[in-house]
Design a protein around this motif. Sequence first.
Motif, PDB file in Angstrom:
ATOM      1  N   LEU A   1       0.920  -1.547  -0.183  1.00  0.00           N
ATOM      2  CA  LEU A   1      -0.125  -0.049  -0.352  1.00  0.00           C
ATOM      3  C   LEU A   1       1.068   1.063   0.174  1.00  0.00           C
ATOM      4  CD1 LEU A   1      -3.038  -0.727   2.744  1.00  0.00           C
ATOM      5  CD2 LEU A   1      -2.966  -0.381   0.419  1.00  0.00           C
ATOM      6  N   GLN A   2       0.478   1.953  -0.532  1.00  0.00           N
ATOM      7  CA  GLN A   2       1.130   3.850  -0.702  1.00  0.00           C
ATOM      8  C   GLN A   2       0.190   4.397  -0.992  1.00  0.00           C
ATOM      9  OE1 GLN A   2       3.386   3.293  -4.431  1.00  0.00           O
ATOM     10  NE2 GLN A   2       5.273   1.303  -3.285  1.00  0.00           N
ATOM     11  N   SER A   3      -0.939   4.656  -1.182  1.00  0.00           N
ATOM     12  CA  SER A   3      -1.535   6.055  -1.472  1.00  0.00           C
ATOM     13  C   SER A   3      -2.662   5.880  -1.411  1.00  0.00           C
ATOM     14  CB  SER A   3      -1.478   6.547  -3.049  1.00  0.00           C
ATOM     15  OG  SER A   3      -2.230   5.058  -3.830  1.00  0.00           O
ATOM     16  N   VAL A   4      -3.148   6.773  -0.675  1.00  0.00           N
ATOM     17  CA  VAL A   4      -4.371   6.773   0.355  1.00  0.00           C
ATOM     18  C   VAL A   4      -5.464   7.795  -0.151  1.00  0.00           C
ATOM     19  CG1 VAL A   4      -5.752   6.470   2.512  1.00  0.00           C
ATOM     20  CG2 VAL A   4      -3.736   5.673   2.137  1.00  0.00           C
ATOM     21  N   VAL A   5      -6.481   8.067  -0.757  1.00  0.00           N
ATOM     22  CA  VAL A   5      -7.291   9.209  -0.668  1.00  0.00           C
ATOM     23  C   VAL A   5      -8.536   9.336   0.276  1.00  0.00           C
ATOM     24  CG1 VAL A   5      -8.826  10.832  -2.435  1.00  0.00           C
ATOM     25  CG2 VAL A   5      -6.903   9.410  -3.386  1.00  0.00           C
ATOM     26  N   PHE A   6      -8.443  10.816   1.191  1.00  0.00           N
ATOM     27  CA  PHE A   6      -9.441  11.279   1.663  1.00  0.00           C
ATOM     28  C   PHE A   6     -10.307  12.220   1.367  1.00  0.00           C
ATOM     29  CE2 PHE A   6     -10.938  13.179   5.750  1.00  0.00           C
ATOM     30  CZ  PHE A   6     -11.634  12.758   6.730  1.00  0.00           C
ATOM     31  N   VAL A   7     -11.740  11.513   1.458  1.00  0.00           N
ATOM     32  CA  VAL A   7     -12.567  13.287   0.589  1.00  0.00           C
ATOM     33  C   VAL A   7     -13.454  13.381   2.051  1.00  0.00           C
ATOM     34  CG1 VAL A   7     -14.442  13.008  -0.722  1.00  0.00           C
ATOM     35  CG2 VAL A   7     -12.318  11.695  -1.337  1.00  0.00           C
TER      36      VAL A   7
ATOM     37  N   LYS B   1     -12.073  10.487 -10.571  1.00  0.00           N
ATOM     38  CA  LYS B   1     -10.673  10.373 -11.072  1.00  0.00           C
ATOM     39  C   LYS B   1      -9.124  10.382  -9.877  1.00  0.00           C
ATOM     40  CE  LYS B   1     -11.169  13.108 -15.327  1.00  0.00           C
ATOM     41  NZ  LYS B   1     -11.059  14.349 -16.523  1.00  0.00           N
ATOM     42  N   LEU B   2      -9.463  10.876  -9.365  1.00  0.00           N
ATOM     43  CA  LEU B   2      -8.779  10.981  -7.923  1.00  0.00           C
ATOM     44  C   LEU B   2      -8.430   9.517  -6.717  1.00  0.00           C
ATOM     45  CD1 LEU B   2      -7.144  12.950  -5.799  1.00  0.00           C
ATOM     46  CD2 LEU B   2      -8.707  13.423  -4.264  1.00  0.00           C
ATOM     47  N   CYS B   3      -9.706   9.032  -7.493  1.00  0.00           N
ATOM     48  CA  CYS B   3     -10.219   8.073  -6.103  1.00  0.00           C
ATOM     49  C   CYS B   3      -9.649   6.846  -7.543  1.00  0.00           C
ATOM     50  CB  CYS B   3     -11.132   8.251  -5.575  1.00  0.00           C
ATOM     51  SG  CYS B   3     -12.025   9.233  -4.621  1.00  0.00           S
ATOM     52  N   GLU B   4      -9.898   7.282  -8.030  1.00  0.00           N
ATOM     53  CA  GLU B   4      -9.901   5.862  -9.565  1.00  0.00           C
ATOM     54  C   GLU B   4      -8.206   4.752  -9.281  1.00  0.00           C
ATOM     55  OE1 GLU B   4     -11.000   4.507 -13.985  1.00  0.00           O
ATOM     56  OE2 GLU B   4      -9.700   6.690 -13.382  1.00  0.00           O
ATOM     57  N   ARG B   5      -7.659   5.669  -9.462  1.00  0.00           N
ATOM     58  CA  ARG B   5      -6.136   5.355  -8.542  1.00  0.00           C
ATOM     59  C   ARG B   5      -5.686   5.298  -7.601  1.00  0.00           C
ATOM     60  NH1 ARG B   5      -2.633   6.706 -13.826  1.00  0.00           N
ATOM     61  NH2 ARG B   5      -4.276   6.687 -15.173  1.00  0.00           N
ATOM     62  N   ALA B   6      -6.599   5.687  -6.304  1.00  0.00           N
ATOM     63  CA  ALA B   6      -6.023   5.688  -5.634  1.00  0.00           C
ATOM     64  C   ALA B   6      -6.007   3.951  -4.981  1.00  0.00           C
ATOM     65  CB  ALA B   6      -6.375   6.264  -4.361  1.00  0.00           C
ATOM     66  N   ASP B   7      -4.895   3.320  -4.083  1.00  0.00           N
ATOM     67  CA  ASP B   7      -5.200   2.294  -4.044  1.00  0.00           C
ATOM     68  C   ASP B   7      -6.796   1.535  -2.855  1.00  0.00           C
ATOM     69  OD1 ASP B   7      -2.759   0.913  -4.795  1.00  0.00           O
ATOM     70  OD2 ASP B   7      -1.484   1.928  -2.994  1.00  0.00           O
ATOM     71  N   VAL B   8      -7.160   3.432  -1.895  1.00  0.00           N
ATOM     72  CA  VAL B   8      -7.304   3.433  -0.624  1.00  0.00           C
ATOM     73  C   VAL B   8      -8.418   4.554  -0.750  1.00  0.00           C
ATOM     74  CG1 VAL B   8      -8.132   3.300   1.977  1.00  0.00           C
ATOM     75  CG2 VAL B   8      -6.600   1.480   1.072  1.00  0.00           C
ATOM     76  N   VAL B   9      -9.970   3.980  -0.794  1.00  0.00           N
ATOM     77  CA  VAL B   9     -10.336   5.647  -0.729  1.00  0.00           C
ATOM     78  C   VAL B   9     -11.428   5.791   0.732  1.00  0.00           C
ATOM     79  CG1 VAL B   9     -12.469   7.208  -2.367  1.00  0.00           C
ATOM     80  CG2 VAL B   9     -11.017   5.279  -3.210  1.00  0.00           C
TER      81      VAL B   9
END
Length: 546
Positions: A16-22, A115-123
């Motif tokens: 795991l490397q990328s997380v997006v928090f919305v 588009k931001l969430c599509e590439r993330a490992d975790v949303v």
Amino acid sequence: MTSSQEFALSAARKYLQSVVFVDDEIYVPVPATEVRVAVKGAAPAMKIFAKPREPKIDNVVQVRDEADVDAVGKDEPELYHPKYLVESFARERMVCALYEPKRDFSTDSESEIFKLCERADVVILDWEFYKEPGKKVMELIANLVASAQTTVPHHVRLCAIYTTNQNLKHVASQVFDHLQKEGLQVGADGEYNLEAGSSRIIVLGKPTTGRPEDQVKSAQVAETDLAERIIREFAKMHEGILPSMALQGLASVRTNTKKILDKFRREMDGAFLAHRGLILPGDDAFEQIPELLAEEALAVMIDNQIGQDVAKKLADKAIDGMAVTTAWPRKTGNTDAGNISAVGLLKEGPGKIRDKVHLDNAALDTLHAEMDKGSYSAKERLAALYTTRTQYGSERKLEFGTIARRKTSETEYEYSICLMPLCDCVRLKNASSYQFPFWKLRVDNKSASSKGIVVELPDSSYIELFSMGKPRDQLWMGDFKASASKMVVAEKLGKDFVFKGELAELQWIAQLKPSHAQRIAQDIGNSFARVGVLEAEWLRLKADRS
């Protein structure tokens, strides 16, 4: 926690490397203070905006440690702040991006948030956006799941709903119902978790008061602990020896990306172009680059694979957890009492039991039936993974090792493998017709010596195919026209890929891995080289018996 679960957790932590928090309340809106400054020689006064004032927070108590709890009382809510959430992921060496969407934001595939969430490992998503519970979240999750289920390769993603909502079970139920309504494949894994293809959706609670005690224990997580919980949930998606090993391998490639890139230096461009010029027009060196990259990635995975001691421990623990009951009768004439447990084979190999047990297909089928535990075609799926090359692109080409079939009756097919050498499958003239040699494959070897392969059919079932027979019976030729891509490319008809030849119409089925295709070609070549000689029959029989 089992050894397999521990290994999956370790692999997930490396991967795991990328997380997006919305969330719609990440940033506190503070208006800037307008200051008018008169500048000599300028007509109107210039507007300069001073530094915004720090936001004033009333009636909130921040609780960070046990001393604070004792001071303010355990019934007071904690101060929620994204800063602590970001720090929890930073401790795990993961990047957490914060995003606050505007009011009435779009969630379709062209929107910024998608588009931001599509590439993330975790949303990680809040449940309520601008006083509207659930609506935008369910729309976004449905679009992400739909994209993951229709795109090849499927993107593995963990979606976490992180909310102050009092009833977390109800939130999970609403998401489940919405995905079903949208016609998406979804299943429940407990009361707070959903599985939708390659996506896992979990519902977690922000610390708050008034939530039922059972939900507090199982699904409430402080933002400082969120990263650890997310990693554990992601690891659950890959529990098992093969999934966790795949995750471990991909994690090693991710963490060694810079080393791989350093192998392909700019100063080598001149040498590369010289090499390319020397092999033109027969070959183009650009087509060789993917193989070079694949070899570097393979080297990384081999150098980072687990040791034999770890592998044995992992396998033995998994075997013990399966509680295998299969036991085979001893060979006739063996006076030892009792049957032979299959556990000995699984842990030590066939050497110690081969002289005691008839280790034939029937015996192995019994073992597979128990170990698959209702997973139909598990052994065929593994065999196909060893045999065929996964197709991630949208085109299917006719080349060395291609498996195709043609109808011989309403319900029966004839399967064949393409034997055209790879160098003769490329650089073909557009719209010109070329003859391709094929070798018929049988669906039953009738216990005769043969080379077997397993391929997946378009309906997701599996079939065993065998290469055997005489050239006069198995070899045939077909004429096909090349396309603008300088190869024979299949036409897509619905879900099928079809090669339309002058004498036969073939449906593309699979592409063998080069080593398997070469093994079949080698056997076929040997069949052409057989030499029949006249000799004394008694001498031939004597030689055969030896």
